[in-house]
Design an enzyme around this catalytic site. Structure first.
Site, PDB file in Angstrom:
ATOM      1  N   LYS A  16      35.152  44.501  31.630  1.00 15.29           N
ATOM      2  CA  LYS A  16      35.598  43.577  31.330  1.00 15.29           C
ATOM      3  C   LYS A  16      35.221  42.063  30.227  1.00 15.29           C
ATOM      4  O   LYS A  16      35.706  42.344  29.230  1.00 15.29           O
ATOM      5  CB  LYS A  16      36.045  41.930  32.262  1.00 15.29           C
ATOM      6  N   ASP A  70      40.375  39.892  34.261  1.00 17.12           N
ATOM      7  CA  ASP A  70      40.185  38.733  35.147  1.00 17.12           C
ATOM      8  C   ASP A  70      40.285  38.400  36.254  1.00 17.12           C
ATOM      9  O   ASP A  70      41.411  38.938  37.157  1.00 17.12           O
ATOM     10  CB  ASP A  70      39.765  37.407  34.174  1.00 17.12           C
TER      11      ASP A  70
END
Ligand code: SF4
Length: 215
Positions: free
Chosen positions: A121, A139
């Site tokens: 991420k 997220d």
């Protein structure tokens, strides 16, 4: 599950709702952006932006951060959650940048994820926002919203969400879609109290329809 057409429509509507959706971390260089993203894990961007002016003034580049003591780094970031671990990662990532990449933040995901503390991420956020390279970061907001809208399965993993979204959306929309989903999740489809009654996506959102039916 939403179709490709419905998903693109949903992202377009989010764009109309939040035309200014953009990164909220403040940084002057790709290195500083990388550090800000590392700091933002389980912390708000606002809290990160409060500490980074002093941090980046004291340690503006990988060389100075690699040479700093962890105690000095902790001092600058102690108001942020998990600051002890983050100080460790900041120093180790800076050392790796100096030793393995000539002090320059690499522009490839496979290189970024070799840096301590940098996962898939974080790498995607850095690629997208520091280098404008198409990448889709997942997220907590992206996860919640894509599951509620049934763009992805309820038990989809972070990787499966990324794969489904990048399959459904054209590359040129990946970065914008990520930011729109975050704003939509942060200000409209909130974790505890989603605004279903005023939601322009209610007609395609089974979750929202169900919530309203039971209230
Ligand atoms: Fe979120 Fe409710 Fe809108 Fe569905 S209808 S996207 S749950 S706010």
């Amino acid at each position: 599950m939403l179709t490709k057409k419905q998903t693109r429509l949903a992202i377009a509507i989010m764009g109309k709702m939040f035309p200014d959706a953009k990164p909220s971390l403040v940084a002057q260089t790709p290195f500083q952006y990388l550090i800000a993203v590392l700091l933002s894990a389980q912390a708000t961007d606002i809290s990160v932006n409060k500490v980074t002016p002093k941090l980046f003034s004291d340690f503006p580049d990988p060389q100075t951060m690699a040479a700093a003591s962890e105690a000095a780094l902790r001092q600058d970031i102690h108001s942020i959650g998990l600051y002890r671990n983050k100080a460790k990662h900041m120093k180790a990532a800076s050392q790796a940048l100096v030793e393995n990449f000539g002090g320059v933040v690499p522009k490839r995901r496979q290189d970024l994820v070799t840096l301590p503390g940098v996962g898939r991420k974080t790498a995607a956020v850095v690629l997208a926002d520091a280098f404008n390279i198409p990448a889709f970061a997942v997220d907590t907001h992206v996860t919640r919203v894509t599951k509620r809208l049934q763009i992805v399965a309820a038990d989809a993993s972070v990787l499966q969400i990324e794969q489904r979204m990048t399959h459904l959306l054209p590359k040129k929309l990946w970065v914008a879609a990520h930011h729109r989903l975050i704003y939509f999740g942060r200000y409209h489809c909130l974790a505890r109290a989603p605004k279903c009654l005023q939601c322009p996506l209610l007609s395609i959102c089974a979750d929202g329809q169900q919530r309203l039916a039971v209230h």
